[in-house]
Scaffold this active site. Structure first.
Site, PDB file in Angstrom:
ATOM      1  NE  ARG A  46     -51.089  74.287  -0.048  1.00 14.84           N
ATOM      2  CZ  ARG A  46     -49.916  74.134   0.589  1.00 14.84           C
ATOM      3  NH1 ARG A  46     -49.874  73.675   1.826  1.00 14.84           N
ATOM      4  NH2 ARG A  46     -48.788  74.454  -0.007  1.00 14.84           N
ATOM      5  CE1 TYR A  48     -74.844  64.782  -5.405  1.00 11.71           C
ATOM      6  CE2 TYR A  48     -72.642  64.790  -4.481  1.00 11.71           C
ATOM      7  CZ  TYR A  48     -73.514  65.109  -5.499  1.00 11.71           C
ATOM      8  OH  TYR A  48     -73.048  65.759  -6.617  1.00 11.71           O
ATOM      9  CG  ASP A  56     -73.626  65.101   4.119  1.00 10.23           C
ATOM     10  OD1 ASP A  56     -74.133  66.201   4.364  1.00 10.23           O
ATOM     11  OD2 ASP A  56     -73.160  64.787   3.005  1.00 10.23           O
ATOM     12  CE  LYS A  80     -75.808  70.965  -3.018  1.00 10.70           C
ATOM     13  NZ  LYS A  80     -74.534  70.375  -2.829  1.00 10.70           N
TER      14      LYS A  80
HETATM   15  O1  P1T Z   1     -71.288  69.509  -4.386  1.00  9.77           O
HETATM   16  P1  P1T Z   1     -70.408  69.549  -3.167  1.00  9.77           P
HETATM   17  O2  P1T Z   1     -70.325  70.865  -2.504  1.00  9.77           O
HETATM   18  O3  P1T Z   1     -69.063  68.923  -3.394  1.00  9.77           O
HETATM   19  O4  P1T Z   1     -71.154  68.638  -2.060  1.00  9.77           O
HETATM   20  C1  P1T Z   1     -71.368  67.276  -2.228  1.00  9.77           C
HETATM   21  C2  P1T Z   1     -72.553  66.851  -1.397  1.00  9.77           C
HETATM   22  C3  P1T Z   1     -72.341  66.273  -0.161  1.00  9.77           C
HETATM   23  N1  P1T Z   1     -73.363  65.884   0.631  1.00  9.77           N
HETATM   24  C4  P1T Z   1     -74.643  66.059   0.252  1.00  9.77           C
HETATM   25  C5  P1T Z   1     -75.757  65.604   1.144  1.00  9.77           C
HETATM   26  C6  P1T Z   1     -74.930  66.661  -0.976  1.00  9.77           C
HETATM   27  O5  P1T Z   1     -76.211  66.826  -1.319  1.00  9.77           O
HETATM   28  C7  P1T Z   1     -73.869  67.063  -1.834  1.00  9.77           C
HETATM   29  C8  P1T Z   1     -74.105  67.672  -3.173  1.00  9.77           C
HETATM   30  N2  P1T Z   1     -75.392  67.431  -3.650  1.00  9.77           N
HETATM   31  C9  P1T Z   1     -75.904  67.854  -4.845  1.00  9.77           C
HETATM   32  C10 P1T Z   1     -75.213  68.561  -5.760  1.00  9.77           C
HETATM   33  C11 P1T Z   1     -77.306  67.484  -5.090  1.00  9.77           C
HETATM   34  O6  P1T Z   1     -77.966  68.062  -5.978  1.00  9.77           O
HETATM   35  O7  P1T Z   1     -77.811  66.619  -4.351  1.00  9.77           O
END
Ligand code: P1T
Length: 389
Positions: free
Chosen positions: A52, A104, A176, A201
């Site tokens: 961890r 988001y 972000d 992503k």
């Molecule tokens: O899904 P996760 O890895 O926890 O990430 C969250 C997140 C944070 N910031 C942005 C700009 C994001 O687009 C996302 C996750 N977004 C999607 C799942 C979506 O379809 O927009």
């Protein structure tokens, strides 16, 4: 890597944070699937004690991500929202977070439903005008949370201007950078303190991992975040760290193609009679096209459009497409299309969605790297199906 001129982005994407394995010469970073590390005696270890706290595969990923963002430090998390959770844990009850109004849905949800309950205060403004930020900063504002381009409406925020305003007010800034990626935008070079990502992503790029990251050049912030990473414990598995590291090796190749395909799709849609509006930072019709061109080295692979005929038309299109998958998420090699009001941004109150322009005809496209003629033909099929809806 060899001394001399500092390596450029494409070279960093392939090599940063990684050297051939000293024991075997393995070119690819091994997946260190171990929860613990043997110590020669109590406290006598080689930098690794417990998985961890630290893992060599995760170290390599963190090093590569930091290099790409031009940061001194990188931390990887189990998801983008786990990274957000770590950032918000820097704050204390009574502290205020000023956020972009278009973020988001899950980011809004962690603000509104998790940390508000614990005493943090949140407000949001349209950051496309820095004057709105200046007015909304409070004496208690500790963090300014920026998305640019925003999800899903692709608004562009002047990062240098907002960074300067926040710094003057004694607040830290986080961007972000999930939509742009460091290939197109480097917030730290514009005076931003912290960058966060959903590595799920573009950075991973192959739709097979959930992950997140935080990058900074601020030693003190990094130390506090590293403590939180270990104390809260939302770390990625060694395999997920490996997969994101492997994905990063082609980030530069993929991003160029994502943007090329997105531009062609945006141009096709903008000329279509069934399309009420198209939002893409690379189109001259985008309200911040000039800022995007100045601040980013390319407009990215995401676009949004509103189909005439509202929800029935949008649903018909989503059911009819064959190459695009109707799915949440973005940034993978395969093209995705989704309905923000029902899918990714359902956690925003309906009134907030309406005020932002997330209407029932709005569709968000993540342009993949397929042949763009097939993608446009697929959208034509979807639009034809929507005509009768
Ligand atoms: O899904 P996760 O890895 O926890 O990430 C969250 C997140 C944070 N910031 C942005 C700009 C994001 O687009 C996302 C996750 N977004 C999607 C799942 C979506 O379809 O927009």
């Amino acid at each position: 890597m060899a001394a001399g001129a500092p390596p450029r982005f494409d070279t960093l994407a392939v090599h940063a944070g990684q050297a051939p394995d000293p024991a075997t010469g393995a070119v690819m970073t091994p997946v260190y699937y171990t929860s613990t590390f043997a110590q020669d005696g109590p406290g006598e270890h080689r930098g690794f004690e417990y998985g961890r706290t630290r893992n060599p595969t995760r170290d390599a990923l963190q090093g590569c991500l930091a290099a790409l963002e031009g940061a001194r430090h990188g931390l990887a998390f189990a998801s983008g929202l786990a990274a957000a959770d770590a950032l918000l844990h820097l704050l204390s009850a009574g502290d205020h977070v000023l956020a972009s109004d278009d973020v988001y849905g899950g980011t809004f949800r962690i603000f509104d439903k998790v940390f508000r309950r614990l005493g943090l205060e949140f407000s949001s403004v349209d950051m496309t005008d820095p004057a709105n930020v200046a007015r909304a900063l409070r004496p208690t504002t500790r963090l300014v949370w920026i998305e640019s381009p925003t999800n899903p409406l692709l608004k562009i925020v002047d990062l240098a201007a907002v960074a300067a305003l926040a710094r003057a007010a004694g607040a830290r800034t986080v961007v972000d950078n999930t939509f742009a990626t460091p290939f197109f935008q480097r917030p730290l070079a514009l005076g931003i303190d912290l960058v966060t990502h959903s590595t799920t992503k573009y950075l991973n790029g192959h739709s097979d991992v959930i992950g997140g990251a935080v990058l900074t050049s601020d030693d003190e912030l990094h130390d506090r975040l590293r403590f939180i990473q270990n104390a809260v414990g939302a770390v990625p598995s060694p395999m997920d760290a490996f997969l994101v590291l492997r994905g990063l090796k082609t980030l530069h190749l993929r991003m160029a193609r994502h943007a090329e395909n997105a531009l062609a799709i945006a141009r096709f849609l903008e000329g279509h009679p069934q399309v009420a509006r198209v939002v893409y930072p690379g189109l001259p019709s985008h309200p911040q096209a000039a800022l995007a061109a100045r601040q980013m080295s390319g407009p990215g692979g995401m676009l949004a459009f509103s189909i005439r005929g509202g929800l029935p038309a949008a649903t018909a299109l989503l059911r009819a497409v064959r190459v695009f998958a109707c799915a949440e998420s973005l940034g993978g090699v395969e093209s995705l299309i989704e309905h923000p009001a029902i899918m990714t941004h359902a956690s925003l109150p309906a009134a907030a969605r309406a005020a932002l322009g997330i209407d029932d005809g709005l569709l968000r496209v993540s342009a993949g790297v397929e042949d763009v003629a097939d993608l446009i033909a697929d959208l034509e099929r979807g639009l034809a199906a929507a005509r009768g809806a």
